[in-house]
Design an enzyme around this catalytic site. Structure first.
Site, PDB file in Angstrom:
ATOM      1  N   CYS A   1       0.863  -1.180   0.000  1.00 36.56           N
ATOM      2  CA  CYS A   1       0.000   0.000   0.000  1.00 36.56           C
ATOM      3  C   CYS A   1       0.900   1.230   0.000  1.00 36.56           C
ATOM      4  O   CYS A   1       2.041   1.168  -0.449  1.00 36.56           O
ATOM      5  CB  CYS A   1      -0.954  -0.025   1.194  1.00 36.56           C
ATOM      6  SG  CYS A   1      -0.119  -0.053   2.790  1.00 36.56           S
ATOM      7  N   VAL A   2       0.419   2.333   0.539  1.00 32.61           N
ATOM      8  CA  VAL A   2       1.191   3.581   0.487  1.00 32.61           C
ATOM      9  C   VAL A   2       2.446   3.513   1.333  1.00 32.61           C
ATOM     10  O   VAL A   2       3.489   4.058   0.968  1.00 32.61           O
ATOM     11  CB  VAL A   2       0.306   4.764   0.959  1.00 32.61           C
ATOM     12  CG1 VAL A   2       1.108   6.062   0.970  1.00 32.61           C
ATOM     13  CG2 VAL A   2      -0.892   4.913   0.034  1.00 32.61           C
TER      14      VAL A   2
END
Length: 470
Positions: A27-28
């Site tokens: 993810c981020v």
């Protein structure tokens, strides 16, 4: 060998090698793995790698915190080394779900539905905060800015329209995400959600007054009266209807030839689900949703201090288990039913408290790597992202985590006895004040000070008095 490739190689070795990876994505800020055996992970070796800021297991996934930007580069190198391609997040979640018990799977379903729509909800909350600044009295005086400067009224009105859209059409957002999660066509989910808030229906927010006045419109369906009521701001009706829609669609697709599916599957699925939504699903889940709202409102109205203390204390532990995702649905239900939530402001204070505990560790730690992580993760928590602080620092040493819980609980008691609510869900941490109702900014700011100061003082004093091995 480049530094990123070397780090990826070390991470791969620490998690048990490529043969231990069932699926992987990122993810981020984090690498996300579905592992065959989490027991093969060498956590000590993993967290001694320079680029790793922490690791934790939740909902059947093993997650390694790397940081924004760098995580992309590390994942690319790791993929090349292990000979794997990036799996979709759904694939990784599905692989991870094999390790979950029934309760965890139910919580995971809610997380899978609400996390994809969270950016829209948080963005709407931020814009509602901007509108709050312009229109709420009690912030800059007895009059709002719009009342003092009428030329800004239309500007504020447009902002309100843009911000409020996500909440007015919330069932459409949930319908898109839920039908996709349950294996159906997400566009049908959007149509289903919009159908439940169609302007020809009685607005759910006017239901109480219409019921009292005896003015609820009805359809007469073969002798049965079906209320023409919309479900604006409601969560449960669209969740259950989306499940039914997806299952009907999947059932029909397996039994109808490909050449006829376009003409048969979607119309039948939507028609059947539509009738069921207004006849059975909607009325039952609407009553259940209102019941859940009444329980929470009753607790916080009659035992505000106890409710605030408990939620302020348990929220951070709920994050560890992933159960905090269930309360996003409760927040949205409260906003839809009462116009505001008293739970989300406590979440914002918990973010601040975790950041402050991590900040205190910056002044007592001797390990330069974790010391640096303490400061950067504290800043991140103050802006609403708590994973690096919570999993990278506070849980590693335990006592900062407990000190943060104490600070969060005390601050939560303060704001709940003063009836602080938020009309929308915004960004947690320090920016949260903009999402609080206008007349409660000062009260909430005092709560923020409590959540900021208490964990710092407790964590620092414990470290100096008890002298744990740091």
């Amino acid at each position: 060998m480049s530094a990123n490739k070397e780090a990826a190689k070390q991470i791969l070795e620490a998690i048990g090698g490529e043969e231990n990876i069932a699926s992987a994505t990122h993810c981020v800020t984090r690498l996300r793995f579905a592992l065959h055996d989490e027991g093969k992970v060498d956590k000590e070796k993993l967290e001694n790698i320079d680029v790793v800021k922490g690791s934790f297991a939740t909902n059947g996934q093993f997650q390694v915190i790397i940081g924004q930007g760098l995580v992309d580069k590390i994942f690319k190198e790791l993929s090349d080394l292990a000979g794997i391609s990036q799996s979709s997040k759904e694939d990784t979640k599905n692989a991870a779900s094999k390790n979950l018990n029934p309760l965890q799977r139910a919580i995971k379903v809610l997380a899978d539905v609400f996390i994809p729509i969270l950016p829209a909800i948080v963005t709407a909350g931020l814009l509602m905060g901007v509108n709050n600044i312009l229109t709420a009295p009690g912030i800059f005086g007895s009059e709002s800015l719009v009342e003092m400067f009428p030329q800004w009224a239309d500007f504020a009105n447009i902002i309100h329209l843009i911000a409020n859209t996500a909440f007015v059409f919330l069932p459409a957002l949930i319908g898109w995400s839920a039908v996709k999660r349950f294996g159906g066509n997400e566009l049908l989910g959007v149509v289903l959600g919009l159908m439940l808030v169609h302007p020809d229906l009685l607005n759910a927010w006017a239901y109480g007054e219409a019921l009292e006045a005896g003015e609820i419109p009805y359809w007469n369906l073969f002798g049965f009266d079906i209320a023409q009521v919309g479900y604006q701001g409601q969560v449960l009706p669209i969740l259950f209807a989306s499940f039914v829609l997806a299952k009907i669609e999947v059932f029909l697709k397996k039994r109808i030839p490909d050449g006829f599916q376009l003409l048969v599957v979607a119309p039948i699925a939507l028609l059947v689900t539509g009738f069921l939504s207004f006849i059975v699903i909607g009325p039952i889940t609407f009553a259940i949703g209102n019941g859940i709202t009444d329980v929470f409102v009753g607790i916080f109205d009659n035992f505000a201090a106890v409710g605030g203390l408990l939620y302020g204390a348990i929220y951070a532990p709920l994050v560890i288990t992933g159960m905090h995702h269930t309360f996003l649905a409760v927040d949205l239900q409260l906003i839809g039913s009462t116009g505001g939530t008293f739970l989300w402001p406590i979440v914002a204070l918990s973010n601040i408290a975790q950041g402050s505990a991590a900040l205190a560790m910056y002044f007592v730690l001797r390990d330069d790597k974790v010391k640096g992580l303490s400061f950067t993760s504290a800043v991140s928590a103050y802006l609403g992202i708590t994973e690096p602080a919570m999993f990278g620092v506070n849980l590693r040493y335990r006592f900062p985590f407990i000190c943060a819980i104490i600070g969060s609980a005390i601050a939560a008691v303060w704001i709940t006895i003063n009836a602080v609510t938020a009309p929308a869900i915004g960004v947690g941490g320090l920016p949260a004040v903009f999402s609080i109702e206008g007349g409660k900014w000062l009260v909430f700011s005092i709560g923020m000070v409590i959540a900021f100061v208490v964990p710092i003082v407790l964590t620092y004093l414990y470290a100096k008095v008890r002298k744990p091995n740091l």
